[in-house]
Design a protein around this motif. Structure first.
Motif, PDB file in Angstrom:
ATOM      1  N   LYS A 275       0.833  -1.209   0.000  1.00 21.96           N
ATOM      2  CA  LYS A 275       0.000   0.000   0.000  1.00 21.96           C
ATOM      3  C   LYS A 275       0.867   1.259   0.000  1.00 21.96           C
ATOM      4  O   LYS A 275       0.517   2.266  -0.646  1.00 21.96           O
ATOM      5  N   GLN A 278       2.065   1.793  -3.488  1.00 20.39           N
ATOM      6  CA  GLN A 278       0.978   2.285  -4.325  1.00 20.39           C
ATOM      7  C   GLN A 278       0.719   3.766  -4.074  1.00 20.39           C
ATOM      8  O   GLN A 278       0.515   4.540  -5.013  1.00 20.39           O
ATOM      9  N   LEU A 282       1.276   7.049  -6.703  1.00 19.87           N
ATOM     10  CA  LEU A 282       0.237   8.037  -7.023  1.00 19.87           C
ATOM     11  C   LEU A 282       0.738   9.457  -6.750  1.00 19.87           C
ATOM     12  O   LEU A 282       0.489  10.375  -7.539  1.00 19.87           O
ATOM     13  N   LEU A 317      -2.958   1.349 -15.329  1.00 17.82           N
ATOM     14  CA  LEU A 317      -3.745   1.088 -14.128  1.00 17.82           C
ATOM     15  C   LEU A 317      -3.490   2.152 -13.067  1.00 17.82           C
ATOM     16  O   LEU A 317      -4.422   2.609 -12.389  1.00 17.82           O
ATOM     17  N   LEU A 318      -2.234   2.585 -12.932  1.00 15.44           N
ATOM     18  CA  LEU A 318      -1.896   3.639 -11.971  1.00 15.44           C
ATOM     19  C   LEU A 318      -2.635   4.935 -12.306  1.00 15.44           C
ATOM     20  O   LEU A 318      -3.219   5.575 -11.423  1.00 15.44           O
ATOM     21  N   LYS A 321      -6.299   4.716 -11.449  1.00 19.07           N
ATOM     22  CA  LYS A 321      -6.525   4.879 -10.004  1.00 19.07           C
ATOM     23  C   LYS A 321      -6.482   6.340  -9.610  1.00 19.07           C
ATOM     24  O   LYS A 321      -7.317   6.812  -8.821  1.00 19.07           O
ATOM     25  N   ALA A 324      -9.656   7.963 -10.811  1.00 18.21           N
ATOM     26  CA  ALA A 324     -10.823   7.515 -10.040  1.00 18.21           C
ATOM     27  C   ALA A 324     -10.872   8.168  -8.666  1.00 18.21           C
ATOM     28  O   ALA A 324     -11.957   8.450  -8.143  1.00 18.21           O
ATOM     29  N   GLN A 325      -9.704   8.429  -8.066  1.00 19.45           N
ATOM     30  CA  GLN A 325      -9.666   9.031  -6.734  1.00 19.45           C
ATOM     31  C   GLN A 325      -9.683  10.556  -6.775  1.00 19.45           C
ATOM     32  O   GLN A 325      -9.610  11.202  -5.739  1.00 19.45           O
TER      33      GLN A 325
END
Length: 385
Positions: A275, A278, A282, A317-318, A321, A324-325
């Motif tokens: 996590k 990740q 970001l 994919l990154l 994300k 999306a956030q």
């Protein structure tokens, strides 16, 4: 607390208390008696707020006795919030903590004219439930009730700090990192940091640092990095945490690797390594977007892969994300392998980031000046087109 005996006559009680050899203490009790007999309730309240801290009252049930035989006889005549502030000391001498809760619940109707006083009663109940009885469900209900009450209160009161401290303790016990991070920062914003000793400051800074790293949806680390509480970690065994927070804020993955020998010793961080990686990826993408000029925010998959240390197949994919956030806005062009960014979520900036913004502003000013000069020198040609 044992069942209280029938209250004595107030003057008899005050006279008995003056029958001691300590002349300074005698003077304190005499002053209380004088203010009481003159019915100077405001001055008496101010005196009691400091007198309840006197060393002679901190043992046995002396404060309970003071309440039963003195304060209870005029509690309806003094400021409700001041009354609860005084009672906060009295309840510490209740041996039966459920009795203390019942006492505070009976106090609430007495101070119902003052929203802050009622809120403080509830916070004190919450403290007992959490710290003494470890009943988290009831404490959570208290926190929800008080939060709704304080939302209607203008400004920041003395109750806010106690409430945020209580809420942050509960969230820390429950492992709710994001909630802890927000409430603990608010608590520090309600108090003077100098009222905490060095050890307390270090503890708050360490727990806040961990919560900032582990908290779901916590990407604005600049607010913590700018807070003076982090200074307490400097020149301590946990000073590496400041460097780690700065690495995350800058999206510096190389620094994360460099500090791994230190942060991996913390069980909570080691257990959440995936996590953490990740999150810093970001933040790295956000920083890449932030550093680009507004008219040059096209990032290639290869550039993102190089900065984030991710395989090029995981870049899309990154970015998805991040979109999306709500961390960035833009569009992915799969054919050309690029991302066109239009916006990045605002954050509290550190000095390096502010310097970068200043340089970009200076660049924009030069561009504007160049256009202005062009218009001045070629105005005739442009206007006659």
């Amino acid at each position: 607390m044992a069942a209280p005996s029938a209250p004595k006559d107030v003057n008899t009680f005050l006279s008995q208390k003056q029958n001691v050899t300590d002349k300074k203490l005698v003077a304190e009790w005499a002053k209380l008696e004088e203010l009481y007999n003159k019915k100077l309730w405001h001055q008496l309240t101010l005196k009691l707020e400091t007198f309840v801290l006197h060393p002679s009252l901190q043992k046995d049930e002396n404060l309970v006795e003071l309440y039963n035989n003195f304060l209870s006889t005029f509690e309806n005549k003094i400021n409700p919030l001041s009354l609860v502030e005084i009672l906060a000391h009295v309840i510490k001498q209740f041996k039966d903590k459920r009795s203390a809760i019942n006492f505070l619940e009976k106090t609430e109707p007495k101070v119902k004219s003052n929203n802050e006083a009622v809120a403080l009663c509830k916070v004190l109940i919450g403290q007992i439930l959490l710290d003494e009885l470890n009943i988290q469900d009831e404490a959570k209900k208290i926190i929800e009730d008080v939060e709704n009450m304080l939302d209607t209160t203008d400004g920041v009161t003395t109750v806010h700090g106690r409430f945020y401290l209580l809420a942050s303790r509960l969230y820390r016990l429950q492992g709710k990192h994001a909630e802890y991070y927000r409430t603990a920062l608010r608590y520090l914003g309600c108090i003077d940091l100098s009222t905490l000793n060095k050890s307390e400051q270090e503890q708050h800074a360490f727990f806040l640092g961990l919560a900032a790293l582990l908290g779901e949806g916590v990407y604005n680390l600049g607010e913590l990095l700018a807070h003076p509480v982090l200074e307490s970690l400097k020149e301590t065994p946990n000073s590496w945490l400041i460097d780690l927070l700065q690495a995350f804020n800058a999206g510096d993955i190389a620094a994360l690797e460099r500090l791994k020998s230190q942060w991996s010793k913390v069980a909570d961080l080691a257990a959440q390594e995936l996590k953490l990686r990740q999150k810093i990826s970001l933040l790295c993408l956000m920083e890449m977007t932030f550093k680009r000029q507004a008219n040059n925010r096209q990032l290639t998959f290869a550039e993102i892969s190089q900065e984030t240390h991710l395989p090029i197949g995981e870049v899309e994919l990154l970015v998805m994300k991040a979109l999306a956030q709500g961390l960035v806005r833009g569009a992915i062009d799969q054919v050309s392998g690029t991302v066109n960014m239009t916006w990045v979520q605002p954050r509290v900036l550190d000095c390096t980031q502010i310097l970068g913004m200043i340089q970009r502003l200076e660049g924009w000013c030069k561009d504007v000046n160049s256009i202005e000069s062009l218009l001045e020198t070629r105005a005739t040609e442009i206007l006659t087109l």
